[in-house]
Write a protein that holds these residues in place. Structure first.
Motif, short mmCIF file in Angstrom:
data_model
loop_
_atom_site.label_atom_id
_atom_site.label_comp_id
_atom_site.label_asym_id
_atom_site.label_seq_id
_atom_site.Cartn_x
_atom_site.Cartn_y
_atom_site.Cartn_z
N UNK A 144 -2.25 8.15 -11.36
CA UNK A 144 -1.61 7.24 -10.20
C UNK A 144 -2.87 6.36 -9.51
N UNK A 145 -4.05 6.40 -9.99
CA UNK A 145 -5.04 5.57 -9.44
C UNK A 145 -5.57 6.31 -8.12
N UNK A 146 -5.78 5.47 -7.03
CA UNK A 146 -6.53 6.01 -5.84
C UNK A 146 -5.55 5.99 -4.42
N UNK A 169 5.20 11.83 -6.63
CA UNK A 169 6.28 11.03 -7.28
C UNK A 169 5.62 9.83 -8.01
N UNK A 170 5.71 9.84 -9.35
CA UNK A 170 5.24 8.89 -10.28
C UNK A 170 5.70 7.48 -9.97
N UNK A 171 6.84 7.40 -9.11
CA UNK A 171 7.36 5.94 -9.03
C UNK A 171 6.32 5.24 -8.26
N UNK A 172 5.25 5.82 -7.67
CA UNK A 172 4.29 5.08 -6.80
C UNK A 172 2.91 5.09 -7.62
N UNK A 215 0.73 -1.09 -0.02
CA UNK A 215 0.12 0.10 -0.16
C UNK A 215 0.86 1.39 -0.11
N UNK A 216 1.76 1.25 -0.62
CA UNK A 216 2.94 2.29 -0.48
C UNK A 216 2.22 3.52 -1.41
N UNK A 217 1.52 2.93 -2.55
CA UNK A 217 0.93 3.77 -3.33
C UNK A 217 -0.07 4.75 -2.60
#
Length: 548
Positions: free
Chosen positions: A331-333, A410-413, A309-311
């Motif tokens: 990035x979603x939710x 940060x788009x990495x997530x 759940x880091x996103x």
């Protein structure tokens, strides 16, 4: 496998010292009980799979079959807050707040669950090691050493978390029968020495060629990478240098400098390519990954919606602003439980306060690839086609930043699936170790030897890949290295661990973190020992950490 790993992993967990006698005396008679699983190479592969599953469960949270440990906000966030990189945002979660404000106690949720997670992994590793000495039915002569190497790697990996968070902790390398209630705290230096022994064994017995193992499986280079870090923690800087160079010079890994993978023909850059879904493993062309945790979407052996759940931690709640709807491309939710600090990420493209206006790019040069709009999303455009604001820019403000609705992200997530935009977890594989960090560990080793020129050389390998100006020898110090780790590894590393290892937690938090500036002191470098452990260890004194 997860259910089996949970059972055998928690039998020896120190958190189980609460004295549930029925659980401790359970006689495993299922087909996956250790006595009838660890009887062949195939059985040890089953046990090994359980170790990998337990290791990645560190990142899990609410619900689903994989989330058997934490059941709260993503616990990884507790290793980011109260440092120099994030503030807990207005999108608060009660389980995280004590760690962000340094008001955690010995009964706070993650204080106990990290302990339980680590000792669960240790007990499963110990069980595999014990049964490997009994088994004589191996498919190949090297199987015994291979599975022992995996188990010893994971034991060291779990103790890494324990010594960073709690300091002196019990060293346990066997199954206690009858169950012991008189543990004592092994001095941290002694525990670290055991970890070094485990990792040295892993460097000698894990596979060498990363192209000849299944994706996600350990090789000796992951052990060398982790050994370099543990040597740094031990203060053995020359040994840390040699361990890092083993990885750098092995010939199997290179910093990613060219476009690759799923979006190679689309706009982007080499750095951001590494964080696109399906671009983490070597099969995608990623030559930088040393160890990748596997979370693939809808894949047998992959993750669940609750496993990573880091996103949810890093991504803003843009969808709560009128004119936005959920989108995978945005990035979603996310739930924005933490928000980046302005001093390092900058305020470019915002109308945030003038205090941050002097550093629009934060600690990045404008030309730094890691500062590109492919890595940091600073420009947000309304995407609800039914609204008059469609495709116009939504400005980031102090208010949207402070409540977690919109900030440079940060788009990495980023992660989203059009068929299920309500997903709050991420199924994207996680690069746990990658070569850029190995170079930065090497730089840390050189600084420990008072060789700033060689440290600068190591850092500049990473900066040249990013298209950034090389750092001069005279400017190379620990503060610069910690800034560079943000530029390269923010959100990937456990920031608390890095700052504790380098002795910079208190100094950097006081300098940058408004939440804890007037609170933090040296005793906060450790967490309290879980109260349940102290209360249940009835046969010997188990002292609390100072200040708690």
């Amino acid at each position: 496998m997860i259910n089996h790993a949970t059972k055998i992993g928690l039998v020896l967990s120190m958190a189980a010292l609460v004295g549930c006698s029925d659980f401790l005396e359970e006689d495993f008679k299922s087909e996956l009980a250790p006595d009838n699983t660890y009887t062949s190479s195939l059985g040890f592969e089953v046990g090994s799979t359980g170790l990998y599953a337990m290791a990645r469960s560190e990142y899990n949270t609410w619900g689903e079959e994989g989330a058997f440990i934490h059941n709260g906000a993503c616990p990884y966030e507790a290793l980011q807050v109260a440092t120099d990189i994030v503030l807990q945002s207005g999108a608060r979660d009660g389980s995280l707040t004590p760690f962000a404000t340094l008001t955690m106690t010995s009964s706070s949720q993650f204080v106990e669950t990290y302990w339980k997670w680590a000792y669960g992994l240790i007990s499963s590793a110990n069980e595999l090691l014990i049964y490997s000495e009994k088994n004589t039915n191996w498919d190949y002569p090297t199987d015994k050493a291979l599975y022992q190497a995996e188990a010893r790697f994971f034991r060291a990996y779990a103790y890494r978390t324990l010594v960073y968070l709690y300091g002196d902790v019990p060293w346990v390398e066997t199954i206690k029968n009858p169950f012991e209630l008189s543990f004592t705290r092994t001095p941290k230096a002694e525990v670290i020495a055991h970890m070094v022994d485990d990792l040295k064994f892993a460097t000698e017995n894990l596979p060498e060629n990363p192209d000849e193992v299944k994706e996600g499986k350990l090789t000796r280079w992951a052990a060398w990478h982790l050994l370099s870090e543990i040597y740094l923690l031990q203060g053995e800087y020359t040994l840390a240098e040699k361990a890092a160079l083993k990885v750098i010079d092995c010939g199997y890994f290179d910093l990613v400098k060219e476009r690759f993978g799923v979006n190679k023909s689309k706009a982007g850059d080499a750095f951001s390519d590494m964080f696109l879904e399906n671009n983490q493993n070597r099969s995608s062309g990623n030559t930088e990954s040393i160890w990748v945790m596997q979370f693939e979407y809808n894949t047998v052996g992959g993750g669940t919606n609750s496993d990573d759940w880091t996103r949810r931690a890093w991504n803003p709640q843009y969808y709560n602003i009128s004119g936005f709807v959920l989108a995978d491309s945005l990035g979603g939710r996310g739930l924005a439980q933490i928000a980046p600090m302005k001093w390092w990420i900058g305020t470019q493209g915002t109308n945030a306060s003038a205090a941050g206006a002097e550093l629009p790019n934060g600690i990045y040069e404008e030309k730094d690839m890691r500062n590109s709009n492919y890595s940091i999303k600073r420009n947000w455009y309304y995407n609800d086609e039914t609204m008059s604001t469609y495709q116009s820019k939504c400005t980031i403000t102090d208010d949207t930043w402070s409540v977690g609705k919109l900030f440079p992200a940060l788009t990495k997530f980023f992660f989203g699936k059009a068929e299920n935009l309500q997903l709050t977890g991420s199924y994207k594989d996680r690069m746990k170790f990658r070569l850029a960090e190995t170079y930065l560990l090497l730089a840390e080793a050189y600084l420990g030897q008072n060789k700033p020129d060689l440290a600068a050389d190591a850092v500049n390998e990473v900066r040249r890949r990013a298209g950034a100006t090389p750092v001069a020898d005279a400017d190379m110090n620990m503060d610069y290295l910690l800034d560079e780790r943000i530029r390269e590894l923010v959100g990937e590393e456990s920031r608390r661990f890095t700052l504790v290892r380098t002795g910079m937690l208190v100094e950097r938090a006081r300098k940058y973190n408004d939440d804890v500036r007037g609170v933090i002191d040296e005793h906060h470098t450790l967490w309290p020992v879980p109260q349940s452990i102290i209360d249940s260890n009835r046969g010997a004194e188990f002292p609390q950490n100072p200040g708690y």
